[in-house]
Design a protein around this motif. Structure first.
Motif, PDB file in Angstrom:
ATOM      1  N   ARG A 130       0.817  -1.207   0.000  1.00 20.12           N
ATOM      2  CA  ARG A 130       0.000   0.000   0.000  1.00 20.12           C
ATOM      3  C   ARG A 130       0.858   1.266   0.000  1.00 20.12           C
ATOM      4  O   ARG A 130       2.089   1.229   0.090  1.00 20.12           O
ATOM      5  CB  ARG A 130      -0.907   0.017   1.238  1.00 20.12           C
ATOM      6  CG  ARG A 130      -1.764  -1.206   1.419  1.00 20.12           C
ATOM      7  CD  ARG A 130      -2.952  -1.207   0.505  1.00 20.12           C
ATOM      8  NE  ARG A 130      -3.903  -0.142   0.852  1.00 20.12           N
ATOM      9  CZ  ARG A 130      -5.050   0.066   0.199  1.00 20.12           C
ATOM     10  NH1 ARG A 130      -5.381  -0.699  -0.831  1.00 20.12           N
ATOM     11  NH2 ARG A 130      -5.867   1.037   0.563  1.00 20.12           N
ATOM     12  N   HIS A 155       6.117   0.228  -5.151  1.00 17.96           N
ATOM     13  CA  HIS A 155       5.688   1.523  -5.699  1.00 17.96           C
ATOM     14  C   HIS A 155       6.826   2.527  -5.854  1.00 17.96           C
ATOM     15  O   HIS A 155       6.634   3.558  -6.510  1.00 17.96           O
ATOM     16  CB  HIS A 155       4.611   2.141  -4.801  1.00 17.96           C
ATOM     17  CG  HIS A 155       3.352   1.355  -4.732  1.00 17.96           C
ATOM     18  ND1 HIS A 155       2.506   1.187  -5.808  1.00 17.96           N
ATOM     19  CD2 HIS A 155       2.801   0.648  -3.709  1.00 17.96           C
ATOM     20  CE1 HIS A 155       1.480   0.442  -5.456  1.00 17.96           C
ATOM     21  NE2 HIS A 155       1.638   0.092  -4.188  1.00 17.96           N
ATOM     22  N   ALA A 159       6.683   5.098  -9.069  1.00 15.78           N
ATOM     23  CA  ALA A 159       6.363   6.478  -8.697  1.00 15.78           C
ATOM     24  C   ALA A 159       7.450   7.426  -9.169  1.00 15.78           C
ATOM     25  O   ALA A 159       7.166   8.535  -9.652  1.00 15.78           O
ATOM     26  CB  ALA A 159       6.184   6.589  -7.185  1.00 15.78           C
ATOM     27  N   TYR A 172       1.269  10.031  -9.832  1.00 10.85           N
ATOM     28  CA  TYR A 172       1.220   8.612  -9.469  1.00 10.85           C
ATOM     29  C   TYR A 172       0.165   8.369  -8.393  1.00 10.85           C
ATOM     30  O   TYR A 172      -0.605   7.404  -8.456  1.00 10.85           O
ATOM     31  CB  TYR A 172       2.587   8.143  -8.989  1.00 10.85           C
ATOM     32  CG  TYR A 172       2.671   6.653  -8.789  1.00 10.85           C
ATOM     33  CD1 TYR A 172       2.915   5.797  -9.869  1.00 10.85           C
ATOM     34  CD2 TYR A 172       2.491   6.079  -7.544  1.00 10.85           C
ATOM     35  CE1 TYR A 172       2.973   4.422  -9.707  1.00 10.85           C
ATOM     36  CE2 TYR A 172       2.548   4.703  -7.364  1.00 10.85           C
ATOM     37  CZ  TYR A 172       2.790   3.880  -8.451  1.00 10.85           C
ATOM     38  OH  TYR A 172       2.841   2.511  -8.275  1.00 10.85           O
ATOM     39  N   ALA A 175      -3.308   8.455  -9.781  1.00 13.78           N
ATOM     40  CA  ALA A 175      -3.639   7.264 -10.564  1.00 13.78           C
ATOM     41  C   ALA A 175      -3.822   6.021  -9.699  1.00 13.78           C
ATOM     42  O   ALA A 175      -4.278   4.980 -10.198  1.00 13.78           O
ATOM     43  CB  ALA A 175      -2.560   7.010 -11.607  1.00 13.78           C
ATOM     44  N   HIS A 176      -3.469   6.098  -8.420  1.00 15.61           N
ATOM     45  CA  HIS A 176      -3.546   4.933  -7.538  1.00 15.61           C
ATOM     46  C   HIS A 176      -4.283   5.270  -6.238  1.00 15.61           C
ATOM     47  O   HIS A 176      -3.908   4.814  -5.161  1.00 15.61           O
ATOM     48  CB  HIS A 176      -2.136   4.407  -7.233  1.00 15.61           C
ATOM     49  CG  HIS A 176      -1.399   3.905  -8.429  1.00 15.61           C
ATOM     50  ND1 HIS A 176      -0.724   4.740  -9.287  1.00 15.61           N
ATOM     51  CD2 HIS A 176      -1.263   2.647  -8.925  1.00 15.61           C
ATOM     52  CE1 HIS A 176      -0.185   4.016 -10.259  1.00 15.61           C
ATOM     53  NE2 HIS A 176      -0.496   2.760 -10.076  1.00 15.61           N
ATOM     54  N   ARG A 177      -5.358   6.032  -6.366  1.00 14.08           N
ATOM     55  CA  ARG A 177      -6.099   6.456  -5.170  1.00 14.08           C
ATOM     56  C   ARG A 177      -6.580   5.273  -4.334  1.00 14.08           C
ATOM     57  O   ARG A 177      -6.635   5.346  -3.112  1.00 14.08           O
ATOM     58  CB  ARG A 177      -7.303   7.311  -5.582  1.00 14.08           C
ATOM     59  CG  ARG A 177      -6.948   8.707  -6.072  1.00 14.08           C
ATOM     60  CD  ARG A 177      -8.205   9.554  -6.217  1.00 14.08           C
ATOM     61  NE  ARG A 177      -7.893  10.899  -6.674  1.00 14.08           N
ATOM     62  CZ  ARG A 177      -7.890  11.269  -7.938  1.00 14.08           C
ATOM     63  NH1 ARG A 177      -8.161  10.388  -8.885  1.00 14.08           N
ATOM     64  NH2 ARG A 177      -7.607  12.513  -8.283  1.00 14.08           N
ATOM     65  N   LEU A 179      -5.173   2.658  -3.599  1.00 14.14           N
ATOM     66  CA  LEU A 179      -4.110   2.015  -2.824  1.00 14.14           C
ATOM     67  C   LEU A 179      -3.587   2.891  -1.688  1.00 14.14           C
ATOM     68  O   LEU A 179      -2.677   2.496  -0.965  1.00 14.14           O
ATOM     69  CB  LEU A 179      -2.933   1.648  -3.741  1.00 14.14           C
ATOM     70  CG  LEU A 179      -3.189   0.556  -4.772  1.00 14.14           C
ATOM     71  CD1 LEU A 179      -1.984   0.389  -5.684  1.00 14.14           C
ATOM     72  CD2 LEU A 179      -3.493  -0.765  -4.067  1.00 14.14           C
TER      73      LEU A 179
END
Length: 206
Positions: A130, A155, A159, A172, A175-177, A179
């Protein structure tokens, strides 16, 4: 919550390359808090005492002068020759120094309220795979995402690759809310940073 005995190493990455042009007092890393400590040393100590295993500091403007204030702290110093292009290049450089298999907790040098307890809370709350970010609220408002931000190992490099201009990790993260875990740190700090003369009160100046 990650078991401290089994969690991957956590590298603290301090972004401290800016010139502080809007403030007009030189690099913000060398601004001093009311206790006489520079913002850079304050950030490094917060990460060390908060549980980061290694510290990477990214410098840029007046790098040699800023580095001299660190003393013998045992951090890895990186100098970003492209610091004037924006935070993205500093973010990418700092994340590239994090070894495979390690997480990265990214902090901004101009957030004077960040302390070891705040860092410790993020690391403790972090879940494998996460992204964990400090959240702050005013009154009854929803939590807003702030810094620091802790990236799980998988990540860190993606990132860094997505960083551009002055955005840092913004694209980044957007685009990965799904997570991102927000951890309420409102009782510890406001999440504010020092950008202009109007923010100098955050240092404890009167």
């Amino acid at each position: 919550m990650t078991n401290p005995a089994t969690r991957p190493p956590c590298y603290g990455v301090v972004l401290a390359a800016g010139s502080g042009s809007r403030l007009g007092r030189g690099p913000k890393a060398l601004l001093t808090k009311s206790n006489g400590e520079t913002l850079l040393n304050s950030a490094v100590q917060a990460l060390l005492l908060g549980g980061c295993d290694e510290i990477v500091v990214v410098l840029g403007a007046e790098a040699q002068r800023v580095a001299a204030h660190l003393g013998d702290v045992g951090v890895k110093i990186l100098i970003n020759d492209r610091w004037s292009t924006g935070m993205g290049s500093s973010f990418a450089l700092g994340m590239a120094a994090v070894p495979s298999g390690a997480g990265a907790l990214v902090a901004l040098v101009d957030q004077p309220g960040m302390d070891a307890e705040l860092v410790r809370r993020l690391i403790s709350a972090h879940r494998p795979g996460r992204i964990t970010a400090a959240g702050y609220r005013q009154g009854t408002e929803p939590l807003r995402r702030g810094h620091p931000v802790l990236f799980a190992p998988e990540h860190t490099q993606p990132a860094a690759a997505a960083a551009a201009g002055d955005a840092g990790a913004r694209d980044y993260l957007a685009a990965h809310r799904g997570l991102i875990d927000l951890v309420d740190c409102s009782d510890l700090d406001t999440g504010s940073d020092v950008d202009t003369v109007l923010d100098l009160h955050l240092l404890g100046e009167h």
